[in-house]
Design an enzyme around this catalytic site. Structure first.
Site, mmCIF file in Angstrom:
data_model
loop_
_atom_site.group_PDB
_atom_site.id
_atom_site.type_symbol
_atom_site.label_atom_id
_atom_site.label_comp_id
_atom_site.label_asym_id
_atom_site.label_seq_id
_atom_site.Cartn_x
_atom_site.Cartn_y
_atom_site.Cartn_z
ATOM 1 N N LYS A 24 -6.265 -66.393 27.861
ATOM 2 C CA LYS A 24 -7.203 -65.938 26.836
ATOM 3 C C LYS A 24 -8.027 -64.740 27.335
ATOM 4 C CE LYS A 24 -11.335 -68.572 27.815
ATOM 5 N NZ LYS A 24 -12.603 -68.907 27.282
ATOM 6 N N LYS A 28 -11.790 -72.462 36.461
ATOM 7 C CA LYS A 28 -12.873 -71.716 37.114
ATOM 8 C C LYS A 28 -12.996 -72.090 38.580
ATOM 9 C CE LYS A 28 -15.499 -70.088 33.265
ATOM 10 N NZ LYS A 28 -16.759 -69.926 32.573
ATOM 11 N N LYS A 51 -14.506 -62.985 29.599
ATOM 12 C CA LYS A 51 -15.500 -62.109 30.241
ATOM 13 C C LYS A 51 -15.369 -62.125 31.749
ATOM 14 C CE LYS A 51 -19.123 -64.356 27.598
ATOM 15 N NZ LYS A 51 -19.102 -65.744 28.062
HETATM 16 N N1 AQP Z 1 -10.294 -65.277 23.972
HETATM 17 C C1 AQP Z 1 -10.972 -65.934 23.070
HETATM 18 N N2 AQP Z 1 -10.494 -66.111 21.820
HETATM 19 C C2 AQP Z 1 -11.205 -66.773 20.876
HETATM 20 N N3 AQP Z 1 -12.431 -67.304 21.108
HETATM 21 C C3 AQP Z 1 -12.949 -67.160 22.343
HETATM 22 N N4 AQP Z 1 -14.106 -67.559 22.912
HETATM 23 C C4 AQP Z 1 -14.163 -67.147 24.193
HETATM 24 N N5 AQP Z 1 -13.046 -66.486 24.512
HETATM 25 C C5 AQP Z 1 -12.256 -66.469 23.384
HETATM 26 C C6 AQP Z 1 -15.136 -68.291 22.202
HETATM 27 O O1 AQP Z 1 -16.375 -67.634 22.433
HETATM 28 C C7 AQP Z 1 -17.408 -68.606 22.470
HETATM 29 C C8 AQP Z 1 -18.301 -68.405 23.656
HETATM 30 O O2 AQP Z 1 -17.678 -68.606 24.863
HETATM 31 P P1 AQP Z 1 -18.560 -68.763 26.180
HETATM 32 O O3 AQP Z 1 -19.147 -67.517 26.584
HETATM 33 O O4 AQP Z 1 -19.506 -69.882 26.053
HETATM 34 O O5 AQP Z 1 -17.528 -69.224 27.237
HETATM 35 P P2 AQP Z 1 -16.026 -69.095 27.308
HETATM 36 O O6 AQP Z 1 -15.349 -69.818 26.206
HETATM 37 O O7 AQP Z 1 -15.673 -69.560 28.678
HETATM 38 O O8 AQP Z 1 -15.806 -67.533 27.103
HETATM 39 P P3 AQP Z 1 -15.276 -66.466 28.096
HETATM 40 O O9 AQP Z 1 -15.309 -65.170 27.431
HETATM 41 O O10 AQP Z 1 -13.979 -66.898 28.689
HETATM 42 O O11 AQP Z 1 -16.391 -66.436 29.192
HETATM 43 P P4 AQP Z 1 -16.350 -66.759 30.697
HETATM 44 O O12 AQP Z 1 -15.239 -65.912 31.235
HETATM 45 O O13 AQP Z 1 -17.710 -66.371 31.142
HETATM 46 O O14 AQP Z 1 -16.075 -68.218 30.831
HETATM 47 C C9 AQP Z 1 -16.749 -69.978 22.441
HETATM 48 O O15 AQP Z 1 -16.836 -70.475 21.131
HETATM 49 C C10 AQP Z 1 -15.331 -69.686 22.782
HETATM 50 O O16 AQP Z 1 -14.442 -70.616 22.215
#
Ligand code: AQP
Length: 330
Positions: A198, A113, A201
């Site tokens: 992965k 990030k 968002k």
């Molecule tokens: N691509 C993924 N595959 C499986 N699990 C996923 N998670 C996120 N992306 C995937 C799981 O979703 C939960 C919540 O995630 P979060 O919003 O707290 O943050 P993150 O893991 O950083 O998710 P994002 O979508 O990538 O968000 P941003 O881009 O905002 O950082 C967690 O249990 C995560 O493992």
């Protein structure tokens, strides 16, 4: 008999996508009958990168609606907004004082990030570095036994365990040492535009993910544009990571084993496969989105406030124990 406790949360930091659903929320729904379950909308985590205030408020309620539409039952679980229980930030401050800066610097999520912040010229805040300490506080406040998350969060659970053990060693037995709970299926859904990263968002292109709020036309367009591998056969193997990811999504949304999908498309090509995958995604999404619309903001807020009321005594009790142990005057 006392049930084991699970805790997990998602940031209202953008459009929740199939990765969040298949990697996290779908498993929470399965676990809620067996475990004492606490699920949070982690707005304090979301502000570790810049957010538009109006958008953040809207997304916070939207995430809760997604939990409910997915089948999280507020009668069985506590669902609440992280910032409604201020003990999270208080415990985080205390845990900060036993966290070593190099431990935070080496976190993959921080490194990823902060690189993207550099690219977009946003200065990196200390909150982004401290993100895992807040997550440790979330988990440790509630004597959590298991943390159901996607594979990307493993490193954060590991540092939570390290901090809990360090605190216990220094101040006496206080925290339960939590374990990650990872379901192999769905643990890592990859980006539709790049199967080496992965689904996320905060991806720069909306063609990276299928949002849980995407309409039918958008879903079909995104699946059509999803990158594929060389060759034309529909096979499930590591040499074809883009296709493997699409088959995983198909499999998880339709409860069909990958091998069966391979067989179904033996003499067919990408066009047929993608068109059917779009049908599968749309038929999952339509009833899901219909359920989301059944919850108005007031009703959801009421559920979230009740959830906070339910968990606050647990958080207060644990924080008081911590304060006593470190020598604060109560
Ligand atoms: N691509 C993924 N595959 C499986 N699990 C996923 N998670 C996120 N992306 C995937 C799981 O979703 C939960 C919540 O995630 P979060 O919003 O707290 O943050 P993150 O893991 O950083 O998710 P994002 O979508 O990538 O968000 P941003 O881009 O905002 O950082 C967690 O249990 C995560 O493992």
């Amino acid at each position: 008999m006392n049930r084991q406790r699970i805790f997990s949360g998602i940031q209202p930091s953008g459009n929740l996508h199939l990765g969040n659903y298949l990697g996290a929320i779908k498993n929470w729904v399965k676990l809620q009958d067996e475990y004492d379950s606490i699920f949070c909308v982690v707005d304090l985590h979301a502000i570790t990168v810049p957010q538009n205030p109006e958008e953040l408020r809207k997304k916070t309620l939207e995430v809760a609606k997604i939990y409910l539409a997915a089948g999280i039952d507020p009668e069985k679980c506590s669902i609440f907004i992280q910032s409604h229980v201020s003990e999270h930030t208080e415990l985080m401050w205390i845990l900060n004082t036993i966290t070593k800066i190099p431990e935070l610097n080496k976190m993959t999520q921080f490194k990823d990030k902060s690189v993207s912040s550099d690219v977009s010229n946003i200065s990196i805040g200390a909150g982004l570095l401290n993100y895992p300490v807040l997550m440790a506080a979330d988990i440790l406040l509630y004597d959590t036994n298991l943390v159901p998350v996607g594979e990307d969060q493993l490193q954060h659970i590991e540092i939570t365990r390290t901090l809990a053990k360090r605190f216990n060693k220094r101040f006496g037995e206080t925290f339960v040492i939590p374990e990650p709970y990872i379901q192999k299926e769905g643990m890592r859904i990859m980006g539709l535009d790049d199967p080496t990263k992965k689904m996320s968002k905060s991806a720069s292109s909306e063609y990276n993910y299928i949002a849980l709020t995407d309409d039918e036309e958008t879903i079909r367009k995104k699946i059509k544009k999803a990158v594929t591998d060389s060759g034309s056969e529909i096979v499930y193997c590591d040499d074809k990571p883009a296709l493997k990811n699409l088959i995983n999504i198909y499999s998880l949304l339709s409860d069909t084993p990958p091998k069966e999908i391979e067989k179904k498309y033996e003499n067919k090509g990408y066009a047929d496969f993608k068109s059917d995958l779009a049908d599968v995604a749309v038929s999952f999404m339509k009833p899901f989105q219909k359920k989301m619309k059944e919850y108005d903001d007031e009703k959801v807020l009421e559920i979230l406030r009740q959830g906070a009321e339910r968990v606050r005594p647990l958080a207060k009790k644990k924080l008081e124990e911590v304060k006593k142990k470190i020598g604060f005057v109560i």
